[in-house]
Design a protein around this motif. Structure first.
Motif, PDB file in Angstrom:
ATOM      1  N   ILE A   1       0.865  -1.186   0.000  1.00  0.00           N
ATOM      2  CA  ILE A   1       0.000   0.000   0.000  1.00  0.00           C
ATOM      3  C   ILE A   1       0.901   1.235   0.000  1.00  0.00           C
ATOM      4  O   ILE A   1       1.631   1.467   0.973  1.00  0.00           O
ATOM      5  CB  ILE A   1      -0.920   0.014   1.232  1.00  0.00           C
ATOM      6  CG1 ILE A   1      -1.839  -1.212   1.221  1.00  0.00           C
ATOM      7  CG2 ILE A   1      -1.739   1.299   1.286  1.00  0.00           C
ATOM      8  CD1 ILE A   1      -2.743  -1.313   2.440  1.00  0.00           C
ATOM      9  N   PRO A   2       0.896   2.034  -1.057  1.00  0.00           N
ATOM     10  CA  PRO A   2       1.777   3.207  -1.145  1.00  0.00           C
ATOM     11  C   PRO A   2       1.256   4.395  -0.330  1.00  0.00           C
ATOM     12  O   PRO A   2       0.961   5.470  -0.863  1.00  0.00           O
ATOM     13  CB  PRO A   2       1.787   3.509  -2.642  1.00  0.00           C
ATOM     14  CG  PRO A   2       0.448   3.045  -3.118  1.00  0.00           C
ATOM     15  CD  PRO A   2       0.108   1.838  -2.293  1.00  0.00           C
ATOM     16  N   LYS A   3       1.141   4.203   0.969  1.00  0.00           N
ATOM     17  CA  LYS A   3       0.663   5.242   1.892  1.00  0.00           C
ATOM     18  C   LYS A   3       1.401   5.057   3.220  1.00  0.00           C
ATOM     19  O   LYS A   3       2.095   4.060   3.437  1.00  0.00           O
ATOM     20  CB  LYS A   3      -0.843   5.111   2.136  1.00  0.00           C
ATOM     21  CG  LYS A   3      -1.715   5.204   0.896  1.00  0.00           C
ATOM     22  CD  LYS A   3      -2.044   6.630   0.525  1.00  0.00           C
ATOM     23  CE  LYS A   3      -3.137   7.196   1.396  1.00  0.00           C
ATOM     24  NZ  LYS A   3      -3.550   8.549   0.959  1.00  0.00           N
ATOM     25  N   VAL A   4       1.213   6.017   4.140  1.00  0.00           N
ATOM     26  CA  VAL A   4       1.714   5.841   5.503  1.00  0.00           C
ATOM     27  C   VAL A   4       0.598   5.356   6.424  1.00  0.00           C
ATOM     28  O   VAL A   4       0.810   5.197   7.625  1.00  0.00           O
ATOM     29  CB  VAL A   4       2.320   7.148   6.058  1.00  0.00           C
ATOM     30  CG1 VAL A   4       3.596   7.506   5.315  1.00  0.00           C
ATOM     31  CG2 VAL A   4       1.315   8.288   5.999  1.00  0.00           C
ATOM     32  N   PHE A   5      -0.588   5.155   5.859  1.00  0.00           N
ATOM     33  CA  PHE A   5      -1.686   4.543   6.593  1.00  0.00           C
ATOM     34  C   PHE A   5      -2.535   3.763   5.598  1.00  0.00           C
ATOM     35  O   PHE A   5      -2.435   3.956   4.377  1.00  0.00           O
ATOM     36  CB  PHE A   5      -2.537   5.596   7.330  1.00  0.00           C
ATOM     37  CG  PHE A   5      -3.093   6.668   6.439  1.00  0.00           C
ATOM     38  CD1 PHE A   5      -4.283   6.493   5.749  1.00  0.00           C
ATOM     39  CD2 PHE A   5      -2.427   7.880   6.292  1.00  0.00           C
ATOM     40  CE1 PHE A   5      -4.804   7.481   4.930  1.00  0.00           C
ATOM     41  CE2 PHE A   5      -2.936   8.887   5.475  1.00  0.00           C
ATOM     42  CZ  PHE A   5      -4.129   8.677   4.792  1.00  0.00           C
ATOM     43  N   CYS A   6      -3.365   2.871   6.105  1.00  0.00           N
ATOM     44  CA  CYS A   6      -4.199   2.058   5.222  1.00  0.00           C
ATOM     45  C   CYS A   6      -5.315   2.908   4.622  1.00  0.00           C
ATOM     46  O   CYS A   6      -5.918   3.729   5.317  1.00  0.00           O
ATOM     47  CB  CYS A   6      -4.807   0.891   5.999  1.00  0.00           C
ATOM     48  SG  CYS A   6      -3.620  -0.416   6.375  1.00  0.00           S
ATOM     49  N   ALA A   7      -5.575   2.686   3.343  1.00  0.00           N
ATOM     50  CA  ALA A   7      -6.629   3.418   2.636  1.00  0.00           C
ATOM     51  C   ALA A   7      -7.380   2.456   1.735  1.00  0.00           C
ATOM     52  O   ALA A   7      -6.823   1.456   1.265  1.00  0.00           O
ATOM     53  CB  ALA A   7      -6.034   4.569   1.830  1.00  0.00           C
ATOM     54  N   ASN A   8      -8.636   2.761   1.486  1.00  0.00           N
ATOM     55  CA  ASN A   8      -9.510   1.828   0.777  1.00  0.00           C
ATOM     56  C   ASN A   8      -9.127   1.656  -0.690  1.00  0.00           C
ATOM     57  O   ASN A   8      -9.024   0.527  -1.184  1.00  0.00           O
ATOM     58  CB  ASN A   8     -10.959   2.316   0.876  1.00  0.00           C
ATOM     59  CG  ASN A   8     -11.946   1.269   0.414  1.00  0.00           C
ATOM     60  OD1 ASN A   8     -12.084   0.217   1.028  1.00  0.00           O
ATOM     61  ND2 ASN A   8     -12.648   1.538  -0.683  1.00  0.00           N
TER      62      ASN A   8
END
Length: 310
Positions: free
Chosen positions: A171-178
């Motif tokens: 997941i290319p984020k610093v938090f989980c995203a839908n």
């Protein structure tokens, strides 16, 4: 379908290797979180203790502060741990829980800003009917609706995403995203896309459009009134306008970031834009309402002076 898997962990890949700077960054983020908790708790305590502030506008402000505490807790606890960790794996249940918390936080913020706009609209455009319309019963119903609909609609999106067979775990984020999770699907995501578009329209674009409509009506009313009247309206509406503009910008940045190829963006800039969405509003909201609204500012100063030893 044969190659599909359901990975037990997701890997948050946007974290940048900052070496020894991780410790100062951890301290800075911890201090920011401490400020978020303290500032929003002050707003909540001041409004709940003072009966003179038990008015619709201040009740909605208190709800914003509760939401700031809720949303920041769903992100920062995990983020602080990741700053000190060499690996950034998050379990599947924890990831979907974080998605639910962050997306409901975002939806609550927008629906609350929508009903606050309606409150300001009635106060400015229909002042003689304000107390008849904005009753405690109506305020309770509006707050309940602002919370229950996002809670249900986001739950549907998260449930549909959790059922997808996935062909990866990055997941290319610093938090989980839908959306990044849905893009990992090995099968068609037409249903997820349709439900996501409906939920986005009803919890994001409709509140934004309604806020713009109410302020257009307020502007038309102010054009025909005196400078004194305009000054009072600006004093009353400016904090809400600042909050609305700030949150609209952060939402736009997050949506744009999720639709962009992150390999073409400076990694530090990508992290900052991602953090802006869940950090800036909880910091800015109590500052705007605590400093801009004289009723809250006076009571805050009184509380501070009373707490000092003689």
């Amino acid at each position: 379908m044969e190659n599909s898997t359901n990975p037990p962990y997701f890997n948050l890949t946007m974290f940048v290797n900052i070496g020894n700077y991780r410790y100062p960054t951890f301290v800075l983020c911890f201090l920011l979180y401490t400020f978020i908790i303290s500032a929003n708790l002050v707003i909540i305590v001041v409004i709940s203790r003072e009966k003179t502030l038990h008015e619709p506008m201040y009740i909605f402000i208190m709800c914003l502060s509760f939401n700031s505490l809720y949303g920041s807790a769903g992100f920062i606890f995990r983020f602080l741990g990741d700053l000190l960790s060499d690996t950034h794996l998050i379990s599947r249940p924890a990831c979907f829980t974080q998605i639910y918390v962050i997306y409901t936080y975002a939806s609550y913020e927008l629906t609350l800003l929508g009903i606050m706009a309606y409150d300001r609209y009635v106060a400015v455009c229909q002042p003689l009917h304000y107390h008849n319309k904005m009753t405690s019963k109506l305020v309770s119903k509006l707050v309940f609706l602002a919370w229950i609909y996002p809670a249900f609609s986001v739950a549907v999106c998260v449930y549909l995403a959790s059922r997808l067979p996935l062909c990866g775990n990055k997941i290319p984020k610093v938090f989980c995203a839908n959306w990044p999770v849905v893009k990992l699907s090995c099968v068609t995501t037409v249903l997820n896309n349709l439900v996501g578009m409906f939920v986005s329209t009803s919890t994001v674009f409709l509140p934004l459009a309604f806020v713009l409509y109410t302020y257009a009506r307020i502007f038309l009313v102010c054009r025909k009134r005196s400078k004194e009247f305009k000054g009072k309206v600006i004093q009353s509406c400016l904090p809400h306008i600042i909050t609305f503009v700030n949150y609209s910008i952060t939402v736009f940045c997050d949506v744009a970031l999720s639709r962009t190829n992150l390999e073409n963006i400076n990694p530090f800039l990508a992290v900052i834009l991602s953090l802006e969405f869940v950090v800036i509003p909880p910091i800015l909201n109590p500052l705007v309402y605590g400093l801009k609204l004289p009723e809250i500012r006076k009571l805050m100063l009184r509380m501070i002076s009373c707490s000092k030893p003689d």
